[in-house]
Design an enzyme around this catalytic site. Sequence first.
Site, PDB file in Angstrom:
ATOM      1  N   ILE A  45       0.864  -1.189   0.000  1.00  0.00           N
ATOM      2  CA  ILE A  45       0.000   0.000   0.000  1.00  0.00           C
ATOM      3  C   ILE A  45       0.896   1.234   0.000  1.00  0.00           C
ATOM      4  O   ILE A  45       1.566   1.522   1.004  1.00  0.00           O
ATOM      5  CB  ILE A  45      -0.934   0.014   1.235  1.00  0.00           C
ATOM      6  CG1 ILE A  45      -1.778  -1.264   1.277  1.00  0.00           C
ATOM      7  CG2 ILE A  45      -1.823   1.257   1.202  1.00  0.00           C
ATOM      8  CD1 ILE A  45      -2.557  -1.436   2.586  1.00  0.00           C
ATOM      9  N   GLU A  46       0.937   1.927  -1.131  1.00  0.00           N
ATOM     10  CA  GLU A  46       1.784   3.120  -1.241  1.00  0.00           C
ATOM     11  C   GLU A  46       1.025   4.367  -0.794  1.00  0.00           C
ATOM     12  O   GLU A  46      -0.189   4.341  -0.592  1.00  0.00           O
ATOM     13  CB  GLU A  46       2.265   3.281  -2.689  1.00  0.00           C
ATOM     14  CG  GLU A  46       3.226   2.180  -3.091  1.00  0.00           C
ATOM     15  CD  GLU A  46       3.781   2.368  -4.493  1.00  0.00           C
ATOM     16  OE1 GLU A  46       3.227   3.171  -5.273  1.00  0.00           O
ATOM     17  OE2 GLU A  46       4.778   1.693  -4.806  1.00  0.00           O
ATOM     18  N   GLU A  57       4.341  -7.782   2.759  1.00  0.00           N
ATOM     19  CA  GLU A  57       4.678  -8.731   3.824  1.00  0.00           C
ATOM     20  C   GLU A  57       4.152  -8.246   5.171  1.00  0.00           C
ATOM     21  O   GLU A  57       3.594  -9.015   5.957  1.00  0.00           O
ATOM     22  CB  GLU A  57       6.205  -8.906   3.933  1.00  0.00           C
ATOM     23  CG  GLU A  57       6.869  -9.433   2.689  1.00  0.00           C
ATOM     24  CD  GLU A  57       7.380  -8.312   1.777  1.00  0.00           C
ATOM     25  OE1 GLU A  57       6.616  -7.365   1.476  1.00  0.00           O
ATOM     26  OE2 GLU A  57       8.549  -8.388   1.362  1.00  0.00           O
TER      27      GLU A  57
HETATM   28 ZN   LIG Z   1       9.211  -4.540   3.271  1.00  0.00          ZN
END
Ligand SMILES: [Zn+2]
Length: 141
Positions: A45-46, A57
């Site tokens: 999620i940017e 992760e």
């Molecule tokens: Zn990472």
Amino acid sequence: MSLQKKNLMELAQKARETSYAPYSGYQVGAALLCKDGSIYTGGNIENAAFSPTVCAERVALFKAINEGKRNFSAIAVAGGKGKDCDEYCTPCGVCRQVMQEFCDPDTFLVLVCQGKEVRSYLLRELLPLGFRQNNLEGKNK
Ligand SMILES: [Zn+2]
């Protein structure tokens, strides 16, 4: 490769569809296998401000941890810019440290893929001499 590892990698590849990566276009998916057999997935999620960005992760790990899971066997990670995962997408240092908090570095497996090729690493190989609770307790001598 065992069927379980193959299935976990397929789930990681599918989880890329949940990614929000409008800035880099680098979509990552992760599938986390708990010791009780349950699986948690996540996509990266940017954020326009960059630093709030969270890796796939950690999304998978935090979902599981927040639901009370503490024992994990493996995580599969699949990522890349293209539709296919054409390069090994290994976890960043921050994710390795989060894994270190909850996973046994001598048994926890990290799976990464390039196309249909899958490599697996022990967490200890990816984060040698990682910082743990033992360090805080003065027991890491
Ligand atoms: Zn990472």
